[in-house]
Scaffold this active site. Structure first.
Site, PDB file in Angstrom:
ATOM      1  N   LYS A 113      -3.189 -35.290  -5.329  1.00 40.65           N
ATOM      2  CA  LYS A 113      -2.469 -36.202  -4.442  1.00 40.65           C
ATOM      3  C   LYS A 113      -2.123 -35.434  -3.187  1.00 40.65           C
ATOM      4  O   LYS A 113      -2.009 -34.198  -3.218  1.00 40.65           O
ATOM      5  CB  LYS A 113      -1.183 -36.706  -5.108  1.00 40.65           C
ATOM      6  CG  LYS A 113      -0.695 -38.036  -4.550  1.00 40.65           C
ATOM      7  CD  LYS A 113      -1.462 -39.200  -5.144  1.00 40.65           C
ATOM      8  CE  LYS A 113      -0.992 -40.514  -4.604  1.00 40.65           C
ATOM      9  NZ  LYS A 113      -1.603 -41.649  -5.332  1.00 40.65           N
TER      10      LYS A 113
HETATM   11  P1  NAD Z   1       1.267 -50.063   0.712  1.00 43.78           P
HETATM   12  O1  NAD Z   1       1.857 -49.117   1.695  1.00 43.78           O
HETATM   13  O2  NAD Z   1       0.030 -50.805   1.072  1.00 43.78           O
HETATM   14  O3  NAD Z   1       2.365 -51.157   0.266  1.00 43.78           O
HETATM   15  C1  NAD Z   1       3.638 -50.820  -0.210  1.00 43.78           C
HETATM   16  C2  NAD Z   1       4.475 -52.098  -0.225  1.00 43.78           C
HETATM   17  O4  NAD Z   1       5.724 -51.831  -0.855  1.00 43.78           O
HETATM   18  C3  NAD Z   1       4.804 -52.647   1.157  1.00 43.78           C
HETATM   19  O5  NAD Z   1       4.789 -54.065   1.101  1.00 43.78           O
HETATM   20  C4  NAD Z   1       6.244 -52.156   1.391  1.00 43.78           C
HETATM   21  O6  NAD Z   1       6.941 -52.988   2.306  1.00 43.78           O
HETATM   22  C5  NAD Z   1       6.778 -52.304  -0.015  1.00 43.78           C
HETATM   23  N1  NAD Z   1       7.981 -51.544  -0.332  1.00 43.78           N
HETATM   24  C6  NAD Z   1       8.264 -50.248  -0.061  1.00 43.78           C
HETATM   25  N2  NAD Z   1       9.486 -49.948  -0.553  1.00 43.78           N
HETATM   26  C7  NAD Z   1       9.947 -51.066  -1.176  1.00 43.78           C
HETATM   27  C8  NAD Z   1      11.119 -51.403  -1.894  1.00 43.78           C
HETATM   28  N3  NAD Z   1      12.073 -50.488  -2.084  1.00 43.78           N
HETATM   29  N4  NAD Z   1      11.250 -52.660  -2.384  1.00 43.78           N
HETATM   30  C9  NAD Z   1      10.287 -53.572  -2.220  1.00 43.78           C
HETATM   31  N5  NAD Z   1       9.148 -53.324  -1.551  1.00 43.78           N
HETATM   32  C10 NAD Z   1       8.998 -52.095  -1.034  1.00 43.78           C
HETATM   33  O7  NAD Z   1       1.051 -49.215  -0.630  1.00 43.78           O
HETATM   34  P2  NAD Z   1       0.084 -49.570  -1.840  1.00 43.78           P
HETATM   35  O8  NAD Z   1      -1.212 -48.905  -1.631  1.00 43.78           O
HETATM   36  O9  NAD Z   1       0.153 -51.039  -2.123  1.00 43.78           O
HETATM   37  O10 NAD Z   1       0.792 -48.750  -3.021  1.00 43.78           O
HETATM   38  C11 NAD Z   1       1.882 -49.286  -3.781  1.00 43.78           C
HETATM   39  C12 NAD Z   1       2.025 -48.479  -5.053  1.00 43.78           C
HETATM   40  O11 NAD Z   1       0.813 -48.556  -5.803  1.00 43.78           O
HETATM   41  C13 NAD Z   1       2.282 -46.977  -4.865  1.00 43.78           C
HETATM   42  O12 NAD Z   1       3.075 -46.515  -5.943  1.00 43.78           O
HETATM   43  C14 NAD Z   1       0.895 -46.369  -4.974  1.00 43.78           C
HETATM   44  O13 NAD Z   1       0.919 -45.001  -5.338  1.00 43.78           O
HETATM   45  C15 NAD Z   1       0.326 -47.246  -6.066  1.00 43.78           C
HETATM   46  N6  NAD Z   1      -1.140 -47.288  -6.144  1.00 43.78           N
HETATM   47  C16 NAD Z   1      -1.874 -47.677  -5.079  1.00 43.78           C
HETATM   48  C17 NAD Z   1      -3.263 -47.750  -5.216  1.00 43.78           C
HETATM   49  C18 NAD Z   1      -4.139 -48.252  -4.086  1.00 43.78           C
HETATM   50  O14 NAD Z   1      -5.350 -48.417  -4.332  1.00 43.78           O
HETATM   51  N7  NAD Z   1      -3.627 -48.518  -2.920  1.00 43.78           N
HETATM   52  C19 NAD Z   1      -3.874 -47.392  -6.412  1.00 43.78           C
HETATM   53  C20 NAD Z   1      -3.076 -47.010  -7.496  1.00 43.78           C
HETATM   54  C21 NAD Z   1      -1.701 -46.964  -7.337  1.00 43.78           C
END
Ligand code: NAD
Length: 423
Positions: A113
């Site tokens: 990461k």
């Molecule tokens: P992103 O930046 O696209 O979206 C994050 C979202 O969460 C946004 O809508 C933001 O406004 C919201 N957010 C942040 N803090 C918040 C809170 N306290 N309460 C409510 N909403 C809140 O990120 P993402 O890629 O969607 O990732 C989200 C999670 O999924 C992370 O934990 C990431 O590690 C995990 N993840 C992502 C992927 C991927 O392919 N993008 C894959 C596996 C895991």
């Protein structure tokens, strides 16, 4: 058994939770202390200064990291996060979870990461491009298609991956598509990658509903986070007939008891940058989303949101971890005691790294797969992992997380044992 990772932390911090999960798996698998030490520490960590010349000519310096937790089963793989919360311990925890996730779905990868401690919304596109390129060149010695393959995470996207790929390629003098995944389609991105994590989340959420004997049309859901994961997870659940009652982002939450029009909400977010003010729903207190009376709760934002102090508010029957580490160890135990089915992150959100693997394979083959091929192979892998974890849980007890961790940790340890210890 004690784990003496040098920077072990406790409480709600993600590294404390990651180490606690490893400890539980090690105990259950009766792994010796030396092997636990091996698995609890990152193989390689890099911390870099990332200077930025701002558009107004002033200079700011950010901290960036890349942690390769393990690369015994193959190159390290994991996302890059741009967020103010990024620090070394957070990156360590996320890297460790990537190791288990890749092993659980049997990808030939270890876990990594990276991240930069920056709030990307406060900087122009040109500034973010310069930060991305400088961060990439600082970590250049440790990444590469057979070393460590970054991907998007919170605060980064396909454009970030295009800049990373370009920086790496320019420094090598030729185009290297397989150095990152989650790229734009025009640069060798895979069809289906953008929605793969969400598709996987929806697939296991529906499998969990089936296990509890609830038809999708009889189910309701609340989704925390409306970014790359939450947005499409909400859409796929709604398409399957689930009434998505509430959605939140970091600014606001909205609720509609009969179910939100998720497509219309997506268009609203495209126009306004937040779910706030969506005319097809009522505003609700941000924190109340976790306590809604729904069948499925999908935390898909950041880690540590369901913890010891708010877990009693959770009323959902099933929690599907779209985010990494959203439920702390203390909250996990409480949910298990109450009979809430928690589908763990290393299973629930593995769809993203599965299609990242497909993207890497396509880049190495220089041969593109159809969307149907990508999605049917994603489905097979996700449901195969769901079945394996369910079978393990039925056979040896414990929670789905404990079952998933046993499978993953045993696979990584098996690879270590086969390779032996050098020298
Ligand atoms: P992103 O930046 O696209 O979206 C994050 C979202 O969460 C946004 O809508 C933001 O406004 C919201 N957010 C942040 N803090 C918040 C809170 N306290 N309460 C409510 N909403 C809140 O990120 P993402 O890629 O969607 O990732 C989200 C999670 O999924 C992370 O934990 C990431 O590690 C995990 N993840 C992502 C992927 C991927 O392919 N993008 C894959 C596996 C895991």
């Amino acid at each position: 058994m004690t784990i003496t990772a040098p920077h072990a932390s406790t409480g709600n911090a993600p590294l404390g939770n990651a180490l606690e999960q490893l400890r539980a798996a090690a105990e259950s698998l009766e792994i010796d202390d030396g092997s636990v030490q091996l698995l609890s520490q990152a193989r390689r960590e890099i911390s870099v200064g990332v200077p930025l010349r701002r558009d107004d000519g002033t200079v700011e310096v950010f901290r960036g990291y890349r942690v390769q937790h393990n690369f015994t089963r193959g190159p390290a793989k994991g996302g890059v996060r741009f967020a103010p919360s990024v620090d070394l311990d957070e990156v360590r925890a996320l890297a460790m979870w990537m190791t288990w996730k890749c092993a659980l779905v049997d990808l030939p990868y270890g876990g990594a990461k990276g991240g930069v401690a920056i709030d990307p919304r406060r900087y122009s596109d040109a500034e973010i491009e310069r930060v991305t390129r400088r961060y990439t060149s600082e970590i250049l010695p440790v990444i590469g298609p057979d070393r460590d393959i970054p991907a998007p995470d919170v605060g980064t996207d396909e454009r970030t991956m295009a800049w990373m790929m370009d920086t790496f390629s320019v420094s090598h003098g030729f185009t290297v598509q397989s150095v990152v995944t989650g790229k734009p389609i025009a640069l060798g991105g895979s069809l289906g990658r953008a929605t793969s994590t969400s598709r996987g989340v929806a697939l296991v959420a529906l499998a969990a509903l089936d296990r509890r004997g609830v038809a999708p049309t009889a189910a309701t859901a609340a989704v925390q986070g409306f970014g790359k994961v939450g947005r499409h997870a909400a859409r796929f659940l709604a398409e399957a007939g689930v009434r998505v009652r509430a959605v939140s982002d970091q600014y606001a939450a909205v609720v509609h008891t009969d179910g939100l029009d998720v497509d219309a909400l997506g268009r609203h977010v495209d126009a306004h940058g937040t779910v706030a003010g969506f005319p097809g729903a009522d505003p609700m207190d941000h924190d109340d989303l976790l306590g809604l009376d729904v069948t499925l709760l999908v935390p898909a934002a950041v880690e540590g949101v369901i913890h010891r102090d708010n877990v009693e508010r959770v009323r959902a029957e099933i929690v599907v971890e779209g985010a990494n580490g959203p439920v702390t160890t203390a909250a996990d135990a409480e949910l298990a005691a109450r009979g809430v089915l928690v589908v763990p992150d290393i299973l629930a959100n593995a769809g993203g790294v599965i299609v990242s693997y497909f993207e890497w394979v396509q880049a190495k083959q220089t041969y593109r797969w159809s969307l149907d091929t990508v999605e049917s192979r994603l489905r097979d892998r996700m449901l195969g992992a769901w079945d394996a974890v369910s079978d393990e849980q039925r056979a040896r007890g414990g929670t789905l997380r404990e079952a998933a961790m046993r499978i993953a940790v045993a696979r990584v340890l098996d690879a270590h044992r086969n390779r032996g210890l050098y020298p």
